[in-house]
Design a protein around this motif. Structure first.
Motif, PDB file in Angstrom:
ATOM      1  N   GLU A   1       0.845  -1.184   0.000  1.00  0.00           N
ATOM      2  CA  GLU A   1       0.000   0.000   0.000  1.00  0.00           C
ATOM      3  C   GLU A   1       0.882   1.237   0.000  1.00  0.00           C
ATOM      4  O   GLU A   1       1.783   1.386   0.829  1.00  0.00           O
TER       5      GLU A   1
ATOM      6  N   ALA B   1      -2.686   3.787  -3.431  1.00  0.00           N
ATOM      7  CA  ALA B   1      -2.828   2.621  -4.308  1.00  0.00           C
ATOM      8  C   ALA B   1      -2.437   1.386  -3.523  1.00  0.00           C
ATOM      9  O   ALA B   1      -1.636   1.448  -2.576  1.00  0.00           O
ATOM     10  N   ARG B   2      -2.989   0.238  -3.942  1.00  0.00           N
ATOM     11  CA  ARG B   2      -2.702  -1.032  -3.261  1.00  0.00           C
ATOM     12  C   ARG B   2      -2.537  -2.115  -4.321  1.00  0.00           C
ATOM     13  O   ARG B   2      -3.281  -2.154  -5.305  1.00  0.00           O
ATOM     14  N   LYS B   3      -1.529  -2.971  -4.128  1.00  0.00           N
ATOM     15  CA  LYS B   3      -1.248  -3.999  -5.130  1.00  0.00           C
ATOM     16  C   LYS B   3      -0.657  -5.220  -4.449  1.00  0.00           C
ATOM     17  O   LYS B   3       0.046  -5.122  -3.452  1.00  0.00           O
TER      18      LYS B   3
ATOM     19  N   GLN C   1       3.323   1.185  -9.179  1.00  0.00           N
ATOM     20  CA  GLN C   1       2.016   1.796  -8.935  1.00  0.00           C
ATOM     21  C   GLN C   1       2.017   3.210  -9.503  1.00  0.00           C
ATOM     22  O   GLN C   1       3.072   3.832  -9.665  1.00  0.00           O
TER      23      GLN C   1
END
Length: 864
Positions: A229, A243-245, A259
């Motif tokens: 995050e 953003a989160r991945k 991101q």
């Protein structure tokens, strides 16, 4: 009292700012309760037979220590410690910001790493070396600053213009993380990767896009699912974007996550408005937070558009980008400069109106870079090197490694304007120039990456920006290059003697200082480039950096470089105020001194010049001399050229007039008042008065930031010899003894002439280092040789704040006591003794009045 209240208020405001860490550690700022801890590893190292704290120099040196008088050779450090058992299962590493020269690292007697180069970080994996929490550990470091041609700078110190003072001279941290963690960019060794890498696209006042590339390592024995995050926070700690991945990492592997963050109406970073954001990076393993770091960033764009010059955030930079070069050494301590003094160096230059510093000739301390971000100072980051090329392949390999590592370390700093990947003033082959350029752009493959090179170097036209003197307009159009002057201002008779009117020790007095300032300002007589010439240059010539900001030590000459705007203690010369007068008087900065200014370059001594020089950025100046002569003058301006040239009032000062007023019993009329006008209004005012009889010692603190009780911070205390009204007696040469009590210690003693210290140009500085316990430091000053006529004493108290970070150590150095100079000289004076001395002084003054009357009588007889 008003001044004291203002001083207290300023420090209180600074204290609020310190609630968030001012300086990064091991590349990041901390996030509480994140699974990552960074401990201060500076205190409690063994050096020879004594205990020391880092940053540390192997040898204190006099304030004039040029000519390779410093020690060169191996120096051993060791530290015993135990890591708390609460960190079992964690990954442990040591992060050294820099160790000078060739360094070897040992853990419990086993050599674990060797490093070549003294200006970039080194990491030691303690876990891989078998260190376990709860067990006693010994770490040893050999720092060898001997001449070595196999790595940069490579050249023998006695042939270089700077000194490679030895030791572990920057900070050291113990970094504690989970097996799954954000990597260290330098340790990871990933091209354009490792750690957190932030770059920018489509930057405007309406929006900006951030590209965030994060490298996560899994040093554990099991595969795991990782979620990353990224949250962007503004100055008020409000979420701006996020953003989160997800990523799956096998055991013993690492991977990058990319991101994009979009920001509406961003507060853009600019030297005049250095707005900063905080990017919080959080790593979750199987849904649980295991690591988090903060990167402090500034959203901005820079472009060099050839003949159009520099654009910042899509707008042309209308001014010239004027700045200075900076070597990192300081009086007595060499390169072992603590973070608070790095910050103060940047602040002093920003107050002077500069917007850029070239890091001569190596990457500077991370705290220096943090200060440039905060205070709005562009930086040219230079790779280590100076007039030396070794054709052996290992030398170029190590240079290219330095280039990549300096980009990885400093790429997120908004203050970085240019990379200087080539070796300073070196005849390297064209193939190296190409390799250096390629390495720079490979490490920063995004908009805003610019590499600079001398126009006379092989392969120069393949670079983005050229270093050169100003050219005609056709050059910038035809070449398509913007240009910058990396060094200007110095002027010597020859490169062996090194005599120059640009090189002036502060204590040489007014005429030399005025000459230096004039030489830097305008080309009225021969010499090198001046401020005036830069303002006459085309837009394609962006600006220049003066050589040099501060006086500094050199290996190849017995004299220090005295061409600085300030001395080695950062005490200003007249040229500092001349440069300050080039500020735009209408520009107001929140982070630095700004606005209208005025300074009188005349101390009103018997030897002061009859012409009064005033430095100001106002439209015109009115001076009132000795209460009667009122003169008004505007600067002599050309259509192009220096914006605010020095103003000269010819024949306006006369010591004969000062003498006459004193003898007429009207000394209060003596003085020079200067008032600066903008739009017909007085906006700046200052006053000088001739100093009378030596009567007082006045102590002042020059620290900038409130000192921290970390065992590392240093403040400069300046003892001034003054008359009863506080005007400095510039021509005094008294010898001052300093004593320190409480939570601090004096740096240096008799052997380096630090204590006692002879006053020069009316002042005697002392360096005071904090302990690791917050509290009061009391500094006392008195004369080494007091007498009946002059026996002042002074004291000042400094309050040290708690350290920002928890420190790990087993033992600490005991603060050194001030050397004894005899009980009669340093003993306390009781109140009765003070009263007795006061009565005696009154009697002596009556007698002195009789002497004055006799002298006046016989002088009048002589005139008859």
């Amino acid at each position: 009292m008003k001044n004291i209240l203002l001083f207290i208020t300023f420090w209180a405001c600074i204290g609020v700012l310190q609630a968030q860490e001012r300086f990064s550690a091991a590349g990041f700022y901390s996030v509480p309760n994140s699974g990552r801890e960074v401990l201060d590893f500076n205190p409690g190292w063994r050096f020879q037979r004594e205990l020391v704290n880092l940053p540390h120099t192997v040898q204190l040196v006099p304030s004039e220590a040029s000519g390779s008088r410093n020690y060169q050779g191996p120096a051993w450090y060791s530290k015993n410690f135990v890591v708390d058992t609460k960190y079992r299962g964690k990954r442990l590493s040591l992060y050294f910001e820099a160790v000078m020269g060739k360094s070897s690292f040992y853990v419990n007697g086993k050599k674990v790493k060797e490093h070549f180069g003294g200006f970039l970080p080194v990491s030691i994996d303690l876990t891989a070396a078998g260190v376990c929490p709860g067990e006693e550990v010994t770490v040893a470091v050999c720092a060898d600053n001997s001449d070595d041609p196999s790595f940069p700078p490579g050249r023998k110190q006695y042939t270089m213009d700077f000194c490679v003072f030895g030791g572990i001279y920057r900070d050291c941290y113990l970094v504690i993380t989970d097996d799954v963690h954000v990597s260290d960019a330098n340790e990871a060794g990933q091209v354009a990767g490792g750690g957190v890498f932030i770059s920018y696209e489509e930057v405007s006042e309406k929006s900006a896009r951030l590209n965030v590339k994060t490298h996560i390592a899994n040093d554990g024995k099991a595969a795991c699912k990782v979620e990353l995050e990224s949250i962007l926070l503004d100055a008020e700690d409000r979420r701006v974007a996020g953003a989160r991945k997800s990523l799956r990492l096998p055991a013993g592997s690492a991977g990058h996550v990319t991101q994009q963050l979009s920001v509406k109406n961003p507060s853009l970073w600019h030297p005049d408005t250095p707005s900063l954001y905080r990017l919080k990076t959080s790593v979750y393993r199987n849904g649980k937070l295991c690591d988090a770091v903060v990167s402090r960033i500034g959203i901005r764009s820079v472009e060099f558009r050839g003949a159009e010059g520099l654009y910042i955030n899509g707008k042309p930079f209308e001014d010239k980008l004027m700045g200075v070069n900076r070597h990192q050494d300081y009086a007595y301590i060499g390169n072992a400069v603590p973070n608070n003094l790095h910050w103060l160096d940047v602040k002093k230059m920003r107050d002077a109106g500069f917007r850029i510093i070239r890091s001569a000739h190596y990457p500077q301390d991370p705290a220096f870079m943090d200060a440039c971000d905060e205070l709005g100072m562009f930086v040219i980051v230079a790779t280590p090197g100076w007039q030396y090329w070794n054709p052996a392949p290992v030398f170029e390999e190590r240079v290219l490694s330095d280039i990549r590592n300096m980009v990885r370390r400093d790429r997120n700093h908004p203050s970085v304007l240019l990379w200087e990947p080539v070796l300073n003033e070196t005849a390297f082959p064209e193939s190296f120039a190409q390799n250096a350029y390629r390495a720079t752009h490979e490490e920063y493959p995004a908009p805003g990456c610019y590499a600079a090179i001398d126009d006379k170097s092989k392969g120069a036209m393949g670079y983005d920006v050229l270093y050169t003197a100003p050219k005609n307009e056709a050059f910038y159009r035809n070449s398509g290059k913007s240009c910058f002057t990396r060094e200007y201002g110095d002027c010597v008779d020859d490169w062996n003697s090194h005599n120059s009117y640009s090189r002036v020790a502060r204590e040489w007095g007014e005429d030399p200082q005025i000459r230096q300032a004039q030489h830097y300002a305008r080309k009225d007589y021969g010499g090198s480039l001046t401020v005036d010439q830069f303002y006459k240059s085309p837009r394609g010539h962006v600006g220049g950096a003066l050589w040099h900001s501060f006086d500094h030590q050199r290996g190849y000459h017995p004299d220090p470089f005295w061409g600085g705007l300030m001395d080695v203690f950062r005490q200003p010369k007249y040229s500092y105020y001349m440069m300050m007068s080039q500020r735009d008087p209408h520009l107001r900065l929140a982070q630095a001194d700004s606005g209208p200014m005025i300074y009188i370059a005349n101390a009103m001594t018997p030897f002061s010049p009859e012409d009064i020089v005033v430095y100001t950025n106002c439209d015109s100046v009115r001076i009132i001399v000795d209460g009667k002569d009122t003169l008004v003058q505007a600067p002599v301006l050309e259509e192009k050229g220096i914006r605010h040239p020095p103003i000269l009032f010819r024949g306006a000062y006369s010591f004969v007039d000062v003498r006459a007023l004193h003898r007429a019993g009207k000394p209060e009329q003596c003085g020079i008042i200067a008032e600066g006008f903008l739009d017909g209004k007085v906006v700046a005012r200052t006053e000088n008065k001739p100093s009378k009889r030596n009567e007082r010692l006045v102590l002042t603190v020059d620290s900038g930031l409130p000192p921290r009780a970390n065992g590392s911070d240093i403040v400069t205390v300046i003892a001034s010899i003054t008359d009863k009204d506080g005007f400095v007696k510039r021509l005094s040469q008294e010898t001052v003894i300093f004593e320190v009590e409480g939570e601090g210690e004096l740096v240096g003693g008799r052997d380096i002439e630090a204590n006692p210290r002879v006053s020069r140009w009316g002042t005697a500085p002392a360096l005071i280092r904090t302990t690791t316990k917050a509290g009061i430091v009391k500094v006392k000053a008195r004369l080494l040789h007091p007498g009946i006529q002059f026996h002042p004493q002074a004291s000042i108290e400094i309050n040290t704040l708690p350290a920002e970070r928890t420190a790990l150590y087993k033992e600490l150095p005991v603060p050194k006591k001030t050397e004894s100079f005899g009980e009669s000289e340093i003993g306390e004076v009781d109140l009765k003794e003070v009263e007795r001395l006061a009565k005696e002084e009154q009697e002596r003054m009556k007698e002195m009045k009789q002497v004055e009357q006799q002298q006046r009588h016989f002088e009048s007889t002589e005139k008859k």
